[in-house]
Design a protein around this motif. Structure first.
Motif, PDB file in Angstrom:
ATOM      1  N   ASP A 189       8.970  89.287 104.405  1.00  0.00           N
ATOM      2  CA  ASP A 189       8.354  90.360 105.188  1.00  0.00           C
ATOM      3  C   ASP A 189       7.772  89.807 106.478  1.00  0.00           C
ATOM      4  N   GLU A 190       7.664  90.698 107.462  1.00  0.00           N
ATOM      5  CA  GLU A 190       6.905  90.361 108.674  1.00  0.00           C
ATOM      6  C   GLU A 190       5.579  91.111 108.595  1.00  0.00           C
ATOM      7  N   VAL A 191       4.505  90.347 108.574  1.00  0.00           N
ATOM      8  CA  VAL A 191       3.168  90.945 108.472  1.00  0.00           C
ATOM      9  C   VAL A 191       2.470  90.762 109.814  1.00  0.00           C
ATOM     10  N   ALA A 192       1.884  91.860 110.336  1.00  0.00           N
ATOM     11  CA  ALA A 192       1.150  91.777 111.607  1.00  0.00           C
ATOM     12  C   ALA A 192      -0.304  92.124 111.374  1.00  0.00           C
ATOM     13  N   PHE A 193      -1.197  91.368 112.022  1.00  0.00           N
ATOM     14  CA  PHE A 193      -2.614  91.707 112.034  1.00  0.00           C
ATOM     15  C   PHE A 193      -3.018  91.942 113.485  1.00  0.00           C
ATOM     16  N   PHE A 194      -3.785  93.009 113.699  1.00  0.00           N
ATOM     17  CA  PHE A 194      -4.190  93.315 115.082  1.00  0.00           C
ATOM     18  C   PHE A 194      -5.431  94.192 115.107  1.00  0.00           C
ATOM     19  N   PRO A 195      -6.127  94.206 116.240  1.00  0.00           N
ATOM     20  CA  PRO A 195      -7.323  95.052 116.367  1.00  0.00           C
ATOM     21  C   PRO A 195      -6.913  96.517 116.528  1.00  0.00           C
ATOM     22  N   PRO A 196      -7.895  97.435 116.399  1.00  0.00           N
ATOM     23  CA  PRO A 196      -7.597  98.854 116.644  1.00  0.00           C
ATOM     24  C   PRO A 196      -6.875  99.012 117.977  1.00  0.00           C
ATOM     25  N   VAL A 197      -5.892  99.901 118.009  1.00  0.00           N
ATOM     26  CA  VAL A 197      -5.042 100.026 119.192  1.00  0.00           C
ATOM     27  C   VAL A 197      -5.765 100.818 120.282  1.00  0.00           C
ATOM     28  N   THR A 198      -5.387 100.574 121.527  1.00  0.00           N
ATOM     29  CA  THR A 198      -6.052 101.227 122.668  1.00  0.00           C
ATOM     30  C   THR A 198      -5.042 101.683 123.714  1.00  0.00           C
ATOM     31  N   GLY A 199      -3.843 102.055 123.276  1.00  0.00           N
ATOM     32  CA  GLY A 199      -2.847 102.550 124.235  1.00  0.00           C
ATOM     33  C   GLY A 199      -3.097 103.997 124.631  1.00  0.00           C
ATOM     34  N   GLY A 200      -2.126 104.536 125.343  1.00  0.00           N
ATOM     35  CA  GLY A 200      -2.188 105.934 125.750  1.00  0.00           C
ATOM     36  C   GLY A 200      -2.958 106.154 127.014  1.00  0.00           C
TER      37      GLY A 200
END
Lengths: 145, 81, 145, 81
Positions: free
Chosen positions: B70-81
């Motif tokens: 599997d590919e597992v990603a960890f990241f902060p809350p997103v802020t796009g848009g």
């Protein structure tokens, strides 16, 4: 159709594409970088994203919208990379036979995009760079659907 | 093996874009996050703040069980848009 | 700015005008005549209005929206006269610093326009002309505000 | 005098775009509508269906009192947009 791209988009052109199918209502949303001229040293934004995931996440959000409302063409464009004050960031366009469906779906897509699309903004300024904090109001916006 | 990727401020604080990690049967994303932060140093950043997880490019709960490759990603809350 | 006019409008141009003020969110709505090709003999629409009243009614609706939400530029264009299938009828564009305000105000303006602007549609067909009946759903839409 | 204008299907059924009408102090839009329909014939259309009213280009309740030289409009529910 979904695009995640560095280059700018033409809102008028995108509108004409949405219009082709002959639906009675078209709603578009464009999000723009704030005009930093009034706000000190901020020079622009950098948008990072998770390349293999972003388009897929946006497609799933559009698919959820289609399950809720009768929609014609839907177009989402999100820019990534370096942007300046006043630049366009995101386009959401929805065609439908019903104006309420077009309004609701466009707003739904934006609300979900804001909390589920793997994109992050960093502000560039004379004194360095700063990641933009996520807003609790964006999480609240999703809860209304 | 599991491929693990990091984004945004989390990537910067960890000074790491991606790593390979030994697969252990039954491991969840939460376990994986604990194993990583147990390395100490920069890795403690994984425990400090809101961390979201995606497995194979799909937002996933931390309780989700991971499969080999599997590919597992960890990241902060997103802020796009 | 409010316009009641026979001539067509350019959505892309109107968007660019709204963009000038540097607000972060722009929502546009366009209402179009249905594509009559799939629906038998209907050839087009005629829109009658109450000339001295229409602009004023639209101005009042925009003013009400401004009292509810923080808005930048707002643009409303409504066409009158003879229109064909697929033609643009109405444009509402709203700029705001907040996307929720832009979405809500655009939808509010459309909902009120549909029940308070003195404009009436008549369908033209091979067998004659027929005034379009008002929809109870349009009255219901206003009640939510 | 009061100027009275009609629109859309109401205008067509009355076969009348506008008329002048004697002003009577204290008259409401509802009174005016009754006086008009009392003329019979086409004018009964004013009683048959939903009729909205505007006084001096402002949507008004039928109970509104009319002043001398006002412009009163009667029309069916609007269908623009």
């Amino acid at each position: 159709m979904i695009s995640v791209q560095q280059q700018d988009f033409d809102c008028g052109h995108e509108y004409q594409q949405l219009r082709e199918q002959g639906q009675g209502a078209i709603v578009t949303f464009v999000g723009l970088v704030r005009d930093f001229n009034q706000e000190g040293q901020i020079k622009g934004l950098h948008l990072e994203h998770y390349p293999q995931m972003t388009e897929r996440a946006l497609e799933q959000i559009v698919e959820q919208a289609r399950q809720r409302w009768p929609l014609g063409k839907v177009r989402v464009i999100h820019r990534v990379g370096d942007l300046d004050g006043g630049d366009q960031i995101v386009f959401v366009g929805v065609a439908s036979e019903h104006r309420d469906a077009a309004f609701s779906a466009a707003q739904f897509i934006m609300d979900y995009l804001k909390t589920q699309a793997p994109i992050w903004k960093k502000e560039r300024s004379d004194i360095g760079e700063q990641w933009v904090a996520s807003k609790s109001s964006d999480n609240d916006a999703v809860k209304k659907w | 093996m599991i491929k693990i990727v990091f984004f945004a401020q989390l990537r910067e604080r960890l000074e790491c874009e991606q790593i390979q990690w030994d697969y252990v049967q039954g491991i969840t994303a939460a376990h994986l996050k604990s194993q990583l932060s147990a390395q100490g140093g920069n890795w403690l950043a994984l425990e400090e703040s809101d961390v979201l997880c995606a497995i194979n490019h799909e937002i996933s709960a931390l309780e989700t069980i991971i499969n080999d490759n599997d590919e597992v990603a960890f990241f902060p809350p997103v802020t796009g848009g």
